[in-house]
Write a protein that holds these residues in place. Sequence first.
Motif, PDB file in Angstrom:
ATOM      1  N   LEU A   1      -4.390  -4.159  -8.882  1.00  0.00           N
ATOM      2  CA  LEU A   1      -3.437  -3.354  -8.129  1.00  0.00           C
ATOM      3  C   LEU A   1      -3.524  -1.891  -8.539  1.00  0.00           C
ATOM      4  O   LEU A   1      -3.519  -0.987  -7.700  1.00  0.00           O
ATOM      5  N   GLU A   2      -3.631  -1.654  -9.840  1.00  0.00           N
ATOM      6  CA  GLU A   2      -3.715  -0.277 -10.339  1.00  0.00           C
ATOM      7  C   GLU A   2      -5.019   0.385  -9.903  1.00  0.00           C
ATOM      8  O   GLU A   2      -5.030   1.577  -9.568  1.00  0.00           O
TER       9      GLU A   2
ATOM     10  N   VAL B   1      -4.888   7.173  -4.354  1.00  0.00           N
ATOM     11  CA  VAL B   1      -4.510   8.530  -4.767  1.00  0.00           C
ATOM     12  C   VAL B   1      -5.703   9.470  -4.628  1.00  0.00           C
ATOM     13  O   VAL B   1      -5.580  10.567  -4.082  1.00  0.00           O
TER      14      VAL B   1
ATOM     15  N   MET C   1       2.289   1.841  -3.455  1.00  0.00           N
ATOM     16  CA  MET C   1       1.311   2.238  -4.472  1.00  0.00           C
ATOM     17  C   MET C   1       1.292   3.741  -4.705  1.00  0.00           C
ATOM     18  O   MET C   1       0.936   4.187  -5.791  1.00  0.00           O
ATOM     19  N   VAL C   2       1.636   4.508  -3.705  1.00  0.00           N
ATOM     20  CA  VAL C   2       1.594   5.964  -3.820  1.00  0.00           C
ATOM     21  C   VAL C   2       3.006   6.552  -3.764  1.00  0.00           C
ATOM     22  O   VAL C   2       3.204   7.663  -3.302  1.00  0.00           O
TER      23      VAL C   2
ATOM     24  N   TRP D   1       6.525   2.636  -7.525  1.00  0.00           N
ATOM     25  CA  TRP D   1       5.394   1.775  -7.887  1.00  0.00           C
ATOM     26  C   TRP D   1       5.564   1.115  -9.252  1.00  0.00           C
ATOM     27  O   TRP D   1       5.292  -0.076  -9.413  1.00  0.00           O
TER      28      TRP D   1
ATOM     29  N   LYS E   1       5.145  -2.875  -9.099  1.00  0.00           N
ATOM     30  CA  LYS E   1       3.841  -3.435  -9.494  1.00  0.00           C
ATOM     31  C   LYS E   1       3.966  -4.767 -10.242  1.00  0.00           C
ATOM     32  O   LYS E   1       3.261  -5.726  -9.890  1.00  0.00           O
TER      33      LYS E   1
ATOM     34  N   VAL F   1       0.838  -1.205   0.000  1.00  0.00           N
ATOM     35  CA  VAL F   1       0.000   0.000   0.000  1.00  0.00           C
ATOM     36  C   VAL F   1       0.873   1.255   0.000  1.00  0.00           C
ATOM     37  O   VAL F   1       0.585   2.218  -0.710  1.00  0.00           O
TER      38      VAL F   1
ATOM     39  N   THR G   1      -6.623  -0.254  -7.130  1.00  0.00           N
ATOM     40  CA  THR G   1      -6.418   0.082  -5.725  1.00  0.00           C
ATOM     41  C   THR G   1      -5.567   1.339  -5.610  1.00  0.00           C
ATOM     42  O   THR G   1      -5.862   2.230  -4.818  1.00  0.00           O
ATOM     43  N   ARG G   2      -4.528   1.431  -6.416  1.00  0.00           N
ATOM     44  CA  ARG G   2      -3.657   2.604  -6.397  1.00  0.00           C
ATOM     45  C   ARG G   2      -4.449   3.872  -6.729  1.00  0.00           C
ATOM     46  O   ARG G   2      -4.311   4.892  -6.055  1.00  0.00           O
ATOM     47  N   GLU G   3      -5.266   3.813  -7.751  1.00  0.00           N
ATOM     48  CA  GLU G   3      -6.071   4.975  -8.142  1.00  0.00           C
ATOM     49  C   GLU G   3      -7.012   5.385  -7.012  1.00  0.00           C
ATOM     50  O   GLU G   3      -7.202   6.576  -6.751  1.00  0.00           O
TER      51      GLU G   3
END
Length: 135
Positions: free
Chosen positions: A48-49, A56, A20-21, A25, A29, A17, A51-53
């Motif tokens: 995963l992407e 953010v 991711m930010v 990343w 990833k 986590v 979740t990242r979005e």
Amino acid sequence: MEAEIVQLAASGASALVGLMVNEAWSQVKPRFAALFGRGREADVAEELEETREELVEAAENGDESAARGAQAEWERRLRRALRDPQVATRLQGILDEFAQKRPEQAAGSVHNEISGNARVEGKVVQAHTIHGLSL
């Protein structure tokens, strides 16, 4: 052994986590997608992407609960994946590699971040949860 898996899953989810930010990343990833993928790496990379979005967007809106939710979700998935000893070895390798790339937080250093306001009367108790990797 179960306690070690729980600890590794918690450390892995926390690192995931946090990464991711972070600028690392794009490098990390694919490694996590392969770790979870088992032939479906593209699908996992998309999850995963997503979740990242979400993270953010939540950060932009000041929503701190999104990170806790994402961490809990990926920790559950890691616990299942870690039933395979090879996954545990690969995850530990990712965590070790990432830790080596963070010279600004050398062994023994402490990083604290405090946000928000609080009024305290009486005794103050400070508690920390320390995992293998702190982001």
